[in-house]
Design a protein around this motif. Structure first.
Motif, PDB file in Angstrom:
ATOM      1  N   ARG A  37       0.834  -1.213   0.000  1.00 14.33           N
ATOM      2  CA  ARG A  37       0.000   0.000   0.000  1.00 14.33           C
ATOM      3  C   ARG A  37       0.868   1.262   0.000  1.00 14.33           C
ATOM      4  O   ARG A  37       0.551   2.247  -0.659  1.00 14.33           O
ATOM      5  CB  ARG A  37      -0.941  -0.013   1.214  1.00 14.33           C
ATOM      6  N   LEU A  38       1.968   1.190   0.743  1.00 13.04           N
ATOM      7  CA  LEU A  38       2.876   2.348   0.795  1.00 13.04           C
ATOM      8  C   LEU A  38       3.470   2.615  -0.588  1.00 13.04           C
ATOM      9  O   LEU A  38       3.514   3.755  -1.061  1.00 13.04           O
ATOM     10  CB  LEU A  38       3.977   2.050   1.819  1.00 13.04           C
ATOM     11  N   LYS A  39       3.901   1.539  -1.258  1.00 14.08           N
ATOM     12  CA  LYS A  39       4.457   1.690  -2.611  1.00 14.08           C
ATOM     13  C   LYS A  39       3.407   2.298  -3.541  1.00 14.08           C
ATOM     14  O   LYS A  39       3.700   3.197  -4.325  1.00 14.08           O
ATOM     15  CB  LYS A  39       4.861   0.309  -3.165  1.00 14.08           C
ATOM     16  N   HIS A  40       2.171   1.785  -3.402  1.00 14.03           N
ATOM     17  CA  HIS A  40       1.093   2.249  -4.272  1.00 14.03           C
ATOM     18  C   HIS A  40       0.813   3.730  -4.039  1.00 14.03           C
ATOM     19  O   HIS A  40       0.628   4.511  -4.980  1.00 14.03           O
ATOM     20  CB  HIS A  40      -0.167   1.403  -4.026  1.00 14.03           C
ATOM     21  N   ARG A  41       0.831   4.118  -2.752  1.00 10.93           N
ATOM     22  CA  ARG A  41       0.554   5.525  -2.418  1.00 10.93           C
ATOM     23  C   ARG A  41       1.599   6.452  -3.053  1.00 10.93           C
ATOM     24  O   ARG A  41       1.261   7.485  -3.627  1.00 10.93           O
ATOM     25  CB  ARG A  41       0.560   5.689  -0.895  1.00 10.93           C
ATOM     26  N   ILE A  42       2.873   6.030  -2.960  1.00  7.65           N
ATOM     27  CA  ILE A  42       3.957   6.869  -3.510  1.00  7.65           C
ATOM     28  C   ILE A  42       3.832   6.940  -5.036  1.00  7.65           C
ATOM     29  O   ILE A  42       3.938   8.023  -5.637  1.00  7.65           O
ATOM     30  CB  ILE A  42       5.346   6.279  -3.134  1.00  7.65           C
ATOM     31  N   THR A  43       3.571   5.783  -5.650  1.00  9.67           N
ATOM     32  CA  THR A  43       3.474   5.748  -7.112  1.00  9.67           C
ATOM     33  C   THR A  43       2.301   6.620  -7.578  1.00  9.67           C
ATOM     34  O   THR A  43       2.417   7.372  -8.554  1.00  9.67           O
ATOM     35  CB  THR A  43       3.275   4.283  -7.584  1.00  9.67           C
ATOM     36  N   SER A  44       1.177   6.549  -6.866  1.00  6.48           N
ATOM     37  CA  SER A  44       0.007   7.357  -7.253  1.00  6.48           C
ATOM     38  C   SER A  44       0.318   8.848  -7.112  1.00  6.48           C
ATOM     39  O   SER A  44      -0.117   9.662  -7.940  1.00  6.48           O
ATOM     40  CB  SER A  44      -1.207   7.060  -6.374  1.00  6.48           C
ATOM     41  N   THR A  98      11.033  -2.067  -1.800  1.00  4.87           N
ATOM     42  CA  THR A  98      10.714  -2.341  -0.388  1.00  4.87           C
ATOM     43  C   THR A  98      11.721  -1.657   0.528  1.00  4.87           C
ATOM     44  O   THR A  98      11.364  -1.048   1.543  1.00  4.87           O
ATOM     45  CB  THR A  98      10.737  -3.871  -0.153  1.00  4.87           C
ATOM     46  N   PHE A  99      13.007  -1.755   0.159  1.00  5.12           N
ATOM     47  CA  PHE A  99      14.062  -1.140   0.969  1.00  5.12           C
ATOM     48  C   PHE A  99      13.814   0.361   1.093  1.00  5.12           C
ATOM     49  O   PHE A  99      13.851   0.932   2.192  1.00  5.12           O
ATOM     50  CB  PHE A  99      15.436  -1.407   0.327  1.00  5.12           C
ATOM     51  N   VAL A 100      13.541   1.003  -0.033  1.00  2.18           N
ATOM     52  CA  VAL A 100      13.420   2.471  -0.041  1.00  2.18           C
ATOM     53  C   VAL A 100      12.210   2.923   0.773  1.00  2.18           C
ATOM     54  O   VAL A 100      12.325   3.823   1.617  1.00  2.18           O
ATOM     55  CB  VAL A 100      13.365   3.007  -1.491  1.00  2.18           C
ATOM     56  N   VAL A 101      11.055   2.286   0.552  1.00  2.00           N
ATOM     57  CA  VAL A 101       9.868   2.764   1.292  1.00  2.00           C
ATOM     58  C   VAL A 101      10.000   2.478   2.794  1.00  2.00           C
ATOM     59  O   VAL A 101       9.584   3.283   3.623  1.00  2.00           O
ATOM     60  CB  VAL A 101       8.526   2.207   0.741  1.00  2.00           C
ATOM     61  N   VAL A 135       9.255  16.143   8.306  1.00  2.00           N
ATOM     62  CA  VAL A 135       8.099  16.041   9.214  1.00  2.00           C
ATOM     63  C   VAL A 135       6.845  16.664   8.607  1.00  2.00           C
ATOM     64  O   VAL A 135       5.766  16.586   9.191  1.00  2.00           O
ATOM     65  CB  VAL A 135       8.391  16.685  10.603  1.00  2.00           C
ATOM     66  N   GLY A 136       6.991  17.242   7.417  1.00  2.97           N
ATOM     67  CA  GLY A 136       5.835  17.863   6.754  1.00  2.97           C
ATOM     68  C   GLY A 136       4.868  16.814   6.233  1.00  2.97           C
ATOM     69  O   GLY A 136       5.085  15.604   6.361  1.00  2.97           O
ATOM     70  N   GLU A 137       3.804  17.300   5.606  1.00  3.63           N
ATOM     71  CA  GLU A 137       2.727  16.421   5.151  1.00  3.63           C
ATOM     72  C   GLU A 137       3.221  15.341   4.197  1.00  3.63           C
ATOM     73  O   GLU A 137       2.757  14.205   4.209  1.00  3.63           O
ATOM     74  CB  GLU A 137       1.658  17.290   4.466  1.00  3.63           C
ATOM     75  N   ASN A 138       4.196  15.734   3.347  1.00  2.20           N
ATOM     76  CA  ASN A 138       4.705  14.780   2.353  1.00  2.20           C
ATOM     77  C   ASN A 138       6.061  14.205   2.743  1.00  2.20           C
ATOM     78  O   ASN A 138       6.894  13.903   1.880  1.00  2.20           O
ATOM     79  CB  ASN A 138       4.806  15.461   0.987  1.00  2.20           C
ATOM     80  N   GLY A 139       6.281  14.073   4.056  1.00  2.00           N
ATOM     81  CA  GLY A 139       7.606  13.653   4.540  1.00  2.00           C
ATOM     82  C   GLY A 139       8.060  12.329   3.962  1.00  2.00           C
ATOM     83  O   GLY A 139       9.204  12.202   3.495  1.00  2.00           O
ATOM     84  N   ASP A 165      -0.188   5.368  12.341  1.00  3.07           N
ATOM     85  CA  ASP A 165      -0.044   5.638  10.906  1.00  3.07           C
ATOM     86  C   ASP A 165      -0.209   4.380  10.067  1.00  3.07           C
ATOM     87  O   ASP A 165      -0.719   4.435   8.958  1.00  3.07           O
ATOM     88  CB  ASP A 165       1.315   6.276  10.612  1.00  3.07           C
ATOM     89  N   LEU A 166       0.208   3.249  10.624  1.00  2.96           N
ATOM     90  CA  LEU A 166       0.115   2.011   9.857  1.00  2.96           C
ATOM     91  C   LEU A 166      -1.357   1.658   9.601  1.00  2.96           C
ATOM     92  O   LEU A 166      -1.709   1.162   8.541  1.00  2.96           O
ATOM     93  CB  LEU A 166       0.791   0.877  10.631  1.00  2.96           C
ATOM     94  N   ASN A 167      -2.201   1.992  10.578  1.00  2.00           N
ATOM     95  CA  ASN A 167      -3.633   1.730  10.391  1.00  2.00           C
ATOM     96  C   ASN A 167      -4.220   2.592   9.281  1.00  2.00           C
ATOM     97  O   ASN A 167      -5.246   2.258   8.705  1.00  2.00           O
ATOM     98  CB  ASN A 167      -4.392   2.002  11.695  1.00  2.00           C
ATOM     99  N   LEU A 168      -3.568   3.730   9.012  1.00  2.99           N
ATOM    100  CA  LEU A 168      -4.087   4.626   7.978  1.00  2.99           C
ATOM    101  C   LEU A 168      -3.578   4.236   6.588  1.00  2.99           C
ATOM    102  O   LEU A 168      -4.102   4.715   5.588  1.00  2.99           O
ATOM    103  CB  LEU A 168      -3.648   6.068   8.266  1.00  2.99           C
ATOM    104  N   LEU A 169      -2.556   3.388   6.527  1.00  2.00           N
ATOM    105  CA  LEU A 169      -1.968   3.041   5.216  1.00  2.00           C
ATOM    106  C   LEU A 169      -2.942   2.237   4.365  1.00  2.00           C
ATOM    107  O   LEU A 169      -3.608   1.344   4.865  1.00  2.00           O
ATOM    108  CB  LEU A 169      -0.693   2.218   5.408  1.00  2.00           C
TER     109      LEU A 169
END
Ligand SMILES: CC(C)(COP(=O)(O)OP(=O)(O)OC[C@H]1O[C@@H](n2cnc3c(N)ncnc32)[C@H](O)[C@@H]1OP(=O)(O)O)[C@@H](O)C(=O)NCCC(=O)NCCSC(=O)CC(=O)O
Length: 473
Positions: free
Chosen positions: A267-274, A288-291, A358-362, A469-473
């Motif tokens: 989901r994290l990868k998908h969020r970044i790609t989107s 995986t390493f980068v995210v 620490v900003g919104e798009n950290g 935060d993990l629950n929000l992913l």
């Protein structure tokens, strides 16, 4: 009263290759090895479930572990050798002489095995009784220092498990090389247990191919080696050993393991790609390493906020650094065998302003910075290598640095001595070095284990951010 995790020493011995099996061999240090001369020793623990009483362990399992270790050292002799540091201008090198061996200590612990291998936060000192000490360095009359490169400890937890602990100097082996040694030892041990032939150790899988020791394969067209040596000599002459007692350094620290599941990573990868698509940006390197690194870097900085704000004003423009190493065995213009034994790592730094992290798009900013650095390796892993040591020194003095130990690609949980996969593996030195440790997850394919050692307050903050935060992913 004895501490729950105190250990009783059952035996101390030295184990080396079988006599006359390895000729005297001197290995020069390449420019890849020299940066690791001043690195603290690596401390790695492998815990296995093994429901036998101590006597059974001593009589049946211990002799096989010792015998297989000796046979493994025949091929991985640098780990039973010494680092020789003669006075300048003679160069440091690794020397194996017939009879050289590594210290092996056998201990017994009555502590609670399940608590010791748990993921939840525990006192950082809990793991130290299972970490072997290196034999002290000897100083010869001509001032040459002779430094043992590895020692081992086997701890038996009666009727529950064992711990294989190793302390080794990074100058002898990087992660890939060290885990090659571990898997080879495990494979030989397994074969003895199964009654299989030991004719060669290279006939079952890639992990047990013989190590490659010829350092001539490392080319140095830019003359990095003499420059690194010069910097090491300068640095070593002013270097002060950390003489604080380990208990003082760790008094308020706890360590815990956080698991980032495969679904979270996806989901994290998908969020970044989107986000890239939405912003009409070039696709990023979203591995995986980068995210994982990006997420942990951001959460670590956020988890420090309450502490920072108590003592000082936060400077949002201040630079924060992230450091990782990249295996160069398949990233150079000259070929290096995948079984090359030694160090073959590029040292990579990225930096971002605190406000960006620490900003919104950290997390997005961190993925971009780390991912771009990984991508840069494709066009030249040695680009900027002349600054590796200076960057290291300057940035570690500046603070605000997160570094990575281990990797999810080392197959730590594939290290099977004949009684199954490890229940847990820990990189102990992160509690002093301040690094995060990464490994693939023992229980879930595609998941990542992140090891952290933080003050109690930071750990609570980190845990709260991670769970929320993990629950929000
Ligand atoms: C530069 C890197 C850190 C990060 O590069 P990347 O971001 O490209 O990630 P990566 O190389 O892991 O993988 C990229 C993609 O390649 C594929 N891929 C790579 N390896 C794979 C494998 N073994 N199995 C399956 N897939 C694999 C996957 O699709 C993966 O994407 P996806 O991941 O999305 O599926 C890494 O490449 C690297 O060099 N790692 C090794 C670092 C190392 O040796 N550290 C040890 C330090 S010594 C030490 O610390 C001592 C000790 O441990 O004891």
């Amino acid at each position: 009263m004895a501490q729950p995790n105190s250990v009783k020493v059952l035996e101390i011995c030295q184990i080396g290759p079988p006599p006359n099996s390895v000729p005297t061999t001197s290995l020069p240090l390449t420019f890849f090895d020299i940066p690791w001369l001043l690195c603290r020793p690596m401390q790695r623990l492998f815990f296995y479930e093994l429901p036998y009483p101590t006597d059974h362990f001593k009589q049946t399992i211990l002799p096989i572990l010792k015998h297989s270790l000796s046979l493994t050292f025949q091929h991985f002799f640098p780990l039973a050798s010494n680092l020789i540091c003669p006075p300048q201008p003679l160069k440091p090198h690794i020397l194996y002489t017939d009879g050289d061996s590594a210290l092996l200590t056998i201990t017994e612990c009555m502590g609670n095995f399940d608590h010791i291998i748990a993921n939840y936060p525990r006192d950082a000192r809990d793991l130290h009784p299972f970490v072997p000490q290196l034999n002290p360095a000897r100083v010869l009359p001509d001032n040459t220092r002779v430094v043992p490169l590895m020692s081992l400890q086997l701890t038996v937890f009666p009727n529950s498990g064992i711990c294989i602990g190793l302390t080794f100097c990074h100058v002898a082996a990087d992660g890939r090389a060290f885990h090659h040694f571990m898997k080879s030892w495990a494979s030989i041990c397994r074969k003895i247990i199964m009654g299989d032939s030991l004719d060669c150790i290279d006939n079952d899988s890639n992990s047990t191919l013989l190590p490659f020791h010829n350092r001539d394969v490392v080319k140095d067209p830019n003359g990095l080696e003499p420059n690194f040596l010069e910097e090491w000599w300068n640095w070593a002459s002013t270097w002060k050993e950390d003489t604080r007692l380990i208990n003082d350094v760790l008094a308020d620290k706890v360590r815990a393991t956080f698991v980032l599941g495969q679904a979270h990573i996806k989901r994290l990868k998908h969020r970044i790609t989107s986000q890239c698509v939405d912003k009409e940006l070039e696709p990023l390197h979203v591995s995986t390493f980068v995210v994982t690194c990006a997420l942990i870097w951001v959460y670590l900085i956020k988890s420090q906020d309450s502490r920072v704000s108590k003592f000082s004003d936060i400077d949002n423009d201040e630079l924060y650094y992230f450091n990782f190493v990249a295996d160069c065995r398949n990233r150079l213009e000259f070929p290096i065998p995948s079984t090359y034994f030694g160090n073959c790592l590029a040292i990579c730094f990225v930096s971002l302003k605190r406000c960006e992290l620490v900003g919104e798009n950290g997390i997005f900013s961190a993925v971009k910075a780390i991912g771009n650095k990984v991508r840069e390796l494709e066009s030249g892993a040695l680009e900027g290598a002349e600054k590796w040591l200076l960057d290291w020194k300057e940035i570690s003095e500046l603070g605000h640095l997160v570094t990575v130990a281990g990797s999810p690609r080392l197959g730590v949980y594939e290290t099977d001595f004949g009684w199954g996969r490890p229940k847990k593996s820990e990189v102990v030195q992160i509690d002093v070095s301040g690094a995060i440790s990464l490994a693939e997850c023992g229980d879930e394919d595609g998941a990542i284990e992140v090891g952290l050692a933080l003050s109690r307050e930071n750990m609570d903050n980190f845990n709260a951010i991670f769970q929320h935060d993990l629950n929000l992913l």
